[in-house]
Design an enzyme around this catalytic site. Structure first.
Site, PDB file in Angstrom:
ATOM      1  N   ALA A 101       0.859  -1.186   0.000  1.00  0.00           N
ATOM      2  CA  ALA A 101       0.000   0.000   0.000  1.00  0.00           C
ATOM      3  C   ALA A 101       0.895   1.236   0.000  1.00  0.00           C
ATOM      4  O   ALA A 101       2.106   1.127   0.196  1.00  0.00           O
ATOM      5  CB  ALA A 101      -0.885   0.017   1.242  1.00  0.00           C
ATOM      6  N   LYS A 102       0.330   2.384  -0.236  1.00  0.00           N
ATOM      7  CA  LYS A 102       1.076   3.643  -0.106  1.00  0.00           C
ATOM      8  C   LYS A 102       0.079   4.753   0.099  1.00  0.00           C
ATOM      9  O   LYS A 102      -1.061   4.677  -0.371  1.00  0.00           O
ATOM     10  CB  LYS A 102       1.864   3.914  -1.386  1.00  0.00           C
ATOM     11  CG  LYS A 102       2.967   4.918  -1.213  1.00  0.00           C
ATOM     12  CD  LYS A 102       4.147   4.264  -0.550  1.00  0.00           C
ATOM     13  CE  LYS A 102       5.420   5.031  -0.668  1.00  0.00           C
ATOM     14  NZ  LYS A 102       6.573   4.139  -0.457  1.00  0.00           N
TER      15      LYS A 102
END
Ligand code: GLU
Length: 411
Positions: A101-102
């Site tokens: 994720a980011k």
């Protein structure tokens, strides 16, 4: 080229080598969830400002999603999307039980006061606290965010969910963090640079290294390689840098930056150079450790280093990567060499969940083991399949995610 297109090119290449079906490719490329929120906050002046925050949760086939939170004016959905996918492949390359994720908020952290940054961070958590957590998605520091920002995230998350130190990593040591996390990315970049040099049959002492970026990753990489008797011939930050062909006094550079708000400007132990000049400097190893997309088809031909180590995420555009390949320049890919940060994050998460502290010696030992094993696997794959290290790293990472997806079933 958009950031997500570049990572797509690398994915496709690996997927072809792995012979993945069209259905699996589609599933692995798309994000599981993309969130965009408005963050209205009151500035110290009393005025209202509105920021936009993102969290892209790319894939959770191998475990809870994991990745940093970036505060930078250039943050946008496409960049966060590309960086989230990179996290999925990165955690898989080093075999952590995580997905990718980011997140990011489009703002310039140097233009906000500490209290303003705290308010923005807490309002962002208010907006997304139901969408992340220890078993779902675990944020961490990235460009423009610090251990202190992680402390605010945990503190705000706890207000909704109770004591949950494992909801975020990269926290201060005195606030549920661990010793060794802060320097882990730079340590990993340094350690894997040495492994690569050995594998290429090069002598380590005296290896001439140029590093672009003097933030968390650049400073710790410089220190590690200096301790290993490499010669650091140039360093820079956003305003430019300094060079000295016989080697900079790295400790003096670090001291100067510490005493001048993290900046190198005014350093007297070398000749000034621009960031463009640094990328083209005569050296053995070039280490971009700052922004993405700094090596493009416009400047790839000027690079003199035979080895480029991607300490930053996505510092080389796909066109430049192809030029390096043609020129025989060895590229150590981001999803392998900068994985030390997320690996130490994993150790922090494990310790938070067990309420048991390891101590820094064990953190370093485990970090070196995990990164060393991943490096050997990528190196072997690259040699046996006669592909560049990047393609090998993608094959290893994408292959693991594909296998987990298939094993999980579809019914
Ligand atoms: N932001 C770092 C990266 O890009 C660390 C992520 C983490 O620790 O989760 O790998």
């Amino acid at each position: 080229m958009r950031s997500s297109e570049a990572t797509r090119i690398y994915f496709d290449r690996a997927a072809d080598c792995l012979d993945l079906s069209a259905g699996i490719r589609r599933q692995l490329l798309g994000a599981k969830r993309e969130v965009q929120v408005q963050i209205p906050v009151e500035l110290d002046s009393g005025e209202m400002a509105t920021y936009v925050g993102y969290r892209v949760q790319h894939n959770d086939a191998r475990g809870p999603m994991k990745g940093g939170l970036r505060y930078h004016p250039q943050v946008d959905l496409d960049e966060v999307r590309a960086l989230a996918a990179l996290m999925t492949w990165k955690t898989a390359v080093v075999n952590l039980p995580y997905g990718g994720a980011k997140g990011g908020i489009a703002l310039d952290p140097t233009k906000l006061s500490r209290r303003e940054l705290e308010r923005v961070t807490r309002r962002f958590v208010d907006a997304i606290h139901d969408l992340f957590g220890p078993d779902v998605d675990i944020p961490a520091p990235d460009m423009g965010t610090t251990a202190e920002v992680m402390a605010w995230i945990m503190n705000q998350y706890d207000k909704y969910h109770g004591f949950s130190p494992a909801c975020v990593t990269g926290k201060p040591i005195d606030y549920h963090g661990i010793p060794g996390r802060e320097e882990a990315t730079g340590r990993g970049v340094g350690a894997l640079t040495l492994k690569l040099l050995s594998r290429l049959g090069r002598r380590i002492p005296g290896t001439r290294v140029a590093i672009q970026g003097f933030g968390n990753v650049g400073t710790h990489t410089a220190k590690f390689l200096h301790d290993a008797e490499c010669t650091i011939v140039a360093v820079s930050d956003a305003d430019g840098g300094f060079q000295r062909p016989e080697g900079l006094d790295v400790l003096a550079c670090l001291r100067h930056a510490r005493e001048h708000g993290g900046r190198l400007a005014g350093f007297t132990g070398g000749d000034a150079l621009t960031n463009a000049e640094l990328l083209a400097i005569d050296c053995d190893v070039l280490i971009p450790a700052a922004l993405g997309g700094v090596l493009t088809k416009a400047n790839a031909a000027t690079v003199k280093a035979p080895i480029v180590v991607e300490a930053a995420n996505a510092p080389i555009e796909a066109d430049a990567d192809a030029i390096f390949d043609e020129r025989g320049i060895v590229v150590a890919p981001d999803i392998l060499v900068n994985a030390g940060g997320v690996t130490a994050s994993y150790f922090e998460w494990v310790q938070n969940r067990q309420h048991y502290q390891w101590g820094v010696a064990r953190v370093y030992q485990e970090l070196d083991r995990v990164l060393g094993e991943a490096f050997e696997q990528v190196w072997q794959l690259s040699t046996s399949r006669k592909v560049p290290l990047r393609t090998a790293a993608y094959m290893l990472g994408v292959g693991r995610v594909a296998r987990a997806t298939i094993l999980g079933g579809t019914a």
